[in-house]
Design a protein around this motif. Structure first.
Motif, PDB file in Angstrom:
ATOM      1  N   ILE A   1       1.132  -1.004  -0.189  1.00 44.53           N
ATOM      2  CA  ILE A   1       0.074   0.241   0.366  1.00 44.53           C
ATOM      3  C   ILE A   1       0.782   1.234   0.173  1.00 44.53           C
ATOM      4  CG2 ILE A   1      -1.984   1.182   0.671  1.00 44.53           C
ATOM      5  CD1 ILE A   1      -2.385  -1.343   2.619  1.00 44.53           C
ATOM      6  N   LEU A   2       0.700   2.044  -1.171  1.00 49.52           N
ATOM      7  CA  LEU A   2       1.436   3.283  -1.344  1.00 49.52           C
ATOM      8  C   LEU A   2       0.576   4.700  -0.290  1.00 49.52           C
ATOM      9  CD1 LEU A   2       3.274   3.093  -4.543  1.00 49.52           C
ATOM     10  CD2 LEU A   2       4.065   2.399  -1.967  1.00 49.52           C
ATOM     11  N   ILE A   3       0.782   4.853   0.470  1.00 54.22           N
ATOM     12  CA  ILE A   3       0.265   6.245   0.746  1.00 54.22           C
ATOM     13  C   ILE A   3       0.847   7.368   0.256  1.00 54.22           C
ATOM     14  CG2 ILE A   3      -0.815   7.821   2.746  1.00 54.22           C
ATOM     15  CD1 ILE A   3      -2.153   5.122   4.356  1.00 54.22           C
ATOM     16  N   THR A   4       0.126   8.370  -0.228  1.00 53.13           N
ATOM     17  CA  THR A   4       0.322   9.344  -1.045  1.00 53.13           C
ATOM     18  C   THR A   4      -0.629  10.862  -0.261  1.00 53.13           C
ATOM     19  OG1 THR A   4      -0.813   9.459  -3.037  1.00 53.13           O
ATOM     20  CG2 THR A   4       1.240   8.498  -3.140  1.00 53.13           C
ATOM     21  N   ALA A   5       0.031  11.764  -0.517  1.00 55.76           N
ATOM     22  CA  ALA A   5      -1.037  13.196   0.214  1.00 55.76           C
ATOM     23  C   ALA A   5      -1.147  13.871  -1.041  1.00 55.76           C
ATOM     24  CB  ALA A   5       0.104  13.491   1.343  1.00 55.76           C
ATOM     25  N   HIS A   6      -1.202  15.431  -1.097  1.00 56.95           N
ATOM     26  CA  HIS A   6      -2.023  16.341  -2.025  1.00 56.95           C
ATOM     27  C   HIS A   6      -0.429  17.405  -1.951  1.00 56.95           C
ATOM     28  CE1 HIS A   6      -5.664  14.553  -2.072  1.00 56.95           C
ATOM     29  NE2 HIS A   6      -5.403  15.249  -2.725  1.00 56.95           N
ATOM     30  N   VAL A   7       0.395  17.000  -1.650  1.00 59.94           N
ATOM     31  CA  VAL A   7       1.835  17.154  -1.543  1.00 59.94           C
ATOM     32  C   VAL A   7       2.464  17.950  -3.239  1.00 59.94           C
ATOM     33  CG1 VAL A   7       1.655  17.527   0.500  1.00 59.94           C
ATOM     34  CG2 VAL A   7       3.097  15.681  -0.634  1.00 59.94           C
TER      35      VAL A   7
ATOM     36  N   VAL B   1      -6.882  13.012  15.075  1.00 64.29           N
ATOM     37  CA  VAL B   1      -5.278  12.700  15.354  1.00 64.29           C
ATOM     38  C   VAL B   1      -5.379  14.451  15.012  1.00 64.29           C
ATOM     39  CG1 VAL B   1      -3.261  12.192  14.248  1.00 64.29           C
ATOM     40  CG2 VAL B   1      -4.947  10.625  14.283  1.00 64.29           C
ATOM     41  N   GLU B   2      -3.955  14.751  16.159  1.00 65.73           N
ATOM     42  CA  GLU B   2      -3.066  15.987  15.384  1.00 65.73           C
ATOM     43  C   GLU B   2      -2.205  16.740  14.725  1.00 65.73           C
ATOM     44  OE1 GLU B   2       0.118  18.899  18.666  1.00 65.73           O
ATOM     45  OE2 GLU B   2      -2.737  17.868  19.785  1.00 65.73           O
ATOM     46  N   PHE B   3      -2.678  17.677  14.081  1.00 66.53           N
ATOM     47  CA  PHE B   3      -1.679  18.170  12.420  1.00 66.53           C
ATOM     48  C   PHE B   3      -2.149  19.681  12.803  1.00 66.53           C
ATOM     49  CE2 PHE B   3      -1.847  19.515   8.163  1.00 66.53           C
ATOM     50  CZ  PHE B   3      -0.236  19.063   7.787  1.00 66.53           C
ATOM     51  N   LEU B   4      -0.333  19.518  13.121  1.00 69.32           N
ATOM     52  CA  LEU B   4      -0.300  21.743  13.028  1.00 69.32           C
ATOM     53  C   LEU B   4      -1.133  22.230  14.814  1.00 69.32           C
ATOM     54  CD1 LEU B   4       0.113  22.738   9.681  1.00 69.32           C
ATOM     55  CD2 LEU B   4       2.160  21.650  11.199  1.00 69.32           C
ATOM     56  N   GLY B   5      -1.274  21.266  16.186  1.00 69.85           N
ATOM     57  CA  GLY B   5      -1.425  22.340  16.612  1.00 69.85           C
ATOM     58  C   GLY B   5      -3.098  21.901  16.502  1.00 69.85           C
ATOM     59  N   ALA B   6      -3.892  21.089  15.678  1.00 70.30           N
ATOM     60  CA  ALA B   6      -4.869  20.458  16.249  1.00 70.30           C
ATOM     61  C   ALA B   6      -6.256  19.843  15.678  1.00 70.30           C
ATOM     62  CB  ALA B   6      -6.209  22.197  15.631  1.00 70.30           C
ATOM     63  N   PRO B   7      -7.014  19.132  16.150  1.00 70.85           N
ATOM     64  CA  PRO B   7      -6.986  17.380  15.877  1.00 70.85           C
ATOM     65  C   PRO B   7      -8.059  17.535  14.072  1.00 70.85           C
ATOM     66  CG  PRO B   7      -8.404  18.003  18.139  1.00 70.85           C
ATOM     67  CD  PRO B   7      -7.655  18.866  17.620  1.00 70.85           C
ATOM     68  N   VAL B   8      -7.564  16.772  13.654  1.00 64.43           N
ATOM     69  CA  VAL B   8      -8.040  16.905  11.794  1.00 64.43           C
ATOM     70  C   VAL B   8      -8.738  15.710  11.574  1.00 64.43           C
ATOM     71  CG1 VAL B   8      -7.258  16.564   9.359  1.00 64.43           C
ATOM     72  CG2 VAL B   8      -6.575  18.199  10.850  1.00 64.43           C
ATOM     73  N   PRO B   9      -9.669  15.431  10.937  1.00 62.83           N
ATOM     74  CA  PRO B   9      -9.896  13.873  10.870  1.00 62.83           C
ATOM     75  C   PRO B   9      -9.437  13.236   9.919  1.00 62.83           C
ATOM     76  CG  PRO B   9     -11.842  15.855   9.835  1.00 62.83           C
ATOM     77  CD  PRO B   9     -10.640  16.188  10.839  1.00 62.83           C
ATOM     78  N   TYR B  10      -9.026  11.777   9.648  1.00 64.00           N
ATOM     79  CA  TYR B  10      -7.764  11.239   9.064  1.00 64.00           C
ATOM     80  C   TYR B  10      -8.623  10.377   8.620  1.00 64.00           C
ATOM     81  CZ  TYR B  10      -3.697  14.643   9.108  1.00 64.00           C
ATOM     82  OH  TYR B  10      -3.443  15.117   8.449  1.00 64.00           O
ATOM     83  N   PRO B  11      -9.230   9.873   7.164  1.00 64.91           N
ATOM     84  CA  PRO B  11      -9.097   8.213   7.032  1.00 64.91           C
ATOM     85  C   PRO B  11      -8.634   7.440   7.338  1.00 64.91           C
ATOM     86  CG  PRO B  11      -8.839   9.115   5.141  1.00 64.91           C
ATOM     87  CD  PRO B  11      -8.458  10.385   5.665  1.00 64.91           C
ATOM     88  N   PHE B  12      -9.174   6.072   7.784  1.00 66.61           N
ATOM     89  CA  PHE B  12      -7.937   4.608   8.946  1.00 66.61           C
ATOM     90  C   PHE B  12      -8.622   4.058   7.771  1.00 66.61           C
ATOM     91  CE2 PHE B  12     -12.072   4.511  11.115  1.00 66.61           C
ATOM     92  CZ  PHE B  12     -12.664   3.116  11.487  1.00 66.61           C
ATOM     93  N   SER B  13      -9.224   3.499   6.727  1.00 66.39           N
ATOM     94  CA  SER B  13      -9.395   2.415   5.775  1.00 66.39           C
ATOM     95  C   SER B  13      -8.853   1.310   5.027  1.00 66.39           C
ATOM     96  CB  SER B  13     -11.008   2.750   5.135  1.00 66.39           C
ATOM     97  OG  SER B  13     -12.094   3.527   5.593  1.00 66.39           O
ATOM     98  N   THR B  14      -7.622   2.259   4.932  1.00 63.04           N
ATOM     99  CA  THR B  14      -6.508   1.991   4.775  1.00 63.04           C
ATOM    100  C   THR B  14      -5.686   1.269   5.912  1.00 63.04           C
ATOM    101  OG1 THR B  14      -6.349   3.553   2.383  1.00 63.04           O
ATOM    102  CG2 THR B  14      -4.029   2.221   3.392  1.00 63.04           C
TER     103      THR B  14
END
Length: 328
Positions: free
Chosen positions: A134-140, A224-237
């Motif tokens: 599984i390769l997880i990428t991002a919008h970067v 999960v915290e990202f840059l100081g505050a919680p952000v919802p991330y998908p966990f299905s992967t």
């Protein structure tokens, strides 16, 4: 490819509310204009026009400029006024360049862009385990520009990707009518494409997914915290990795020069087999991904391309209600 396709905009109203959409706000002729510039003058000519167009948007379209500020205010706390404006210009210009580079690869060919890969031997080792990868990428960076560097793996790559109807952005392989080099799995299909993804991994092949944006119900997310505050991330992967034993490689790209990119295996995440179904069991592994993204933003602050409020539940719900894609 106008500066208007550098930004993603708010879409049609649904139930009285506007929802976020990944569709470009640029007109088709603006895209064709930039494609023509690339053919006539190459990357440099397109970049020169891009700088002017982005400057115009930063001055006269504050609604578009503000979309970058959700992230920039957290990445550069305390920045305001002219300094914040310059950060927004830099981020929008970087996104524009990544989209131009994507078109350059399609129009002028892969040899027009140099891609170096860090972690090649480790990727081969992970794939040799025989449980898929599984390769997880991002919008970067520019994942489409860099993905050509994966040919050495000699395995089919399947992408979880949904394209919004009416979007005029072209993927790099669509220039010149090339056949898509990847197998596309549509998350709007049965069970969100889960059976197809499972089959890919059971066949020992490669599955690529985006890990930094929500898609679908918030029941599929953990905070999960990202840059100081919680952000919802998908966990299905991560659930899929637990079910199959497939290792996860976090693969991030970054522009490093005029015509060069680095593709880096930034982290390997191993999810234990048989984790219970509760969402919280996957938090430690999602957190590893978020930490990797934070490290990326430290090194490449302008190449993180999320133009909505990731930290606001209503904004995330608005985004997740609409189509998701596997592009910038």
């Amino acid at each position: 490819m106008s500066s208007s396709d550098k930004k993603k905009t708010v879409g049609e109203k649904t139930d009285g509310k506007k929802r976020w959409t990944s569709r470009s706000i640029g007109a088709a002729w603006q895209h064709r204009f930039f494609y023509g510039l690339i053919r006539l003058g190459g990357r440099r000519a397109a970049y020169a026009m891009l700088a002017i167009v982005v400057f115009y948007y930063m001055l006269f379209r504050p609604d578009q400029r503000r979309k970058s500020e959700f992230y920039l205010r957290r990445r550069f706390p305390g920045a305001k006024g002219a300094r914040l404006w310059l950060h927004s210009y830099g981020m929008s210009l970087a996104l524009g360049k990544s989209l131009i580079d994507r078109a350059v690869v399609g129009i002028l060919g892969p040899s027009s862009t140099r891609v170096t890969l860090s972690g090649k031997e480790e990727l081969l080792s992970l794939l040799s385990e025989g449980r898929g990868l599984i390769l997880i990428t991002a919008h970067v960076g520019s994942w489409q520009t860099a993905m050509a560097a994966l040919d050495f793996l000699n395995q089919p790559v399947s992408l979880l990707m949904q394209r919004e109807a009416g979007d005029i952005d072209r993927h790099y392989f669509e220039h010149g009518g090339r056949e898509c080099p990847f197998r596309i799995i549509d998350p709007s299909g049965d069970l969100g494409g889960a059976l197809e993804m499972l089959q890919v991994l059971k066949s020992g092949q490669i599955l690529s997914v985006m890990g930094d944006r929500m898609f679908g119900s918030d029941r599929n997310a953990v905070n999960v915290e990202f840059l100081g505050a919680p952000v919802p991330y998908p966990f299905s992967t991560y659930k899929l990795a637990s079910a199959t034993g497939a290792p996860i490689g976090v693969l991030l790209s970054a522009k490093t020069g005029l015509d060069s990119y680095e593709l880096r295996l930034a982290r390997v995440i191993r999810v234990p087999a048989g984790l219970r179904r509760g969402n919280e069991a996957f938090v430690p592994y999602v957190r590893q991904f978020a930490e990797t993204l934070e490290e990326y933003t430290e090194e490449h602050p302008y190449q993180f391309f999320n133009f909505y409020d990731m930290w606001d539940s209503e904004s995330v719900a608005s985004y997740a209600a609409g189509p998701s894609d596997h592009k910038e």
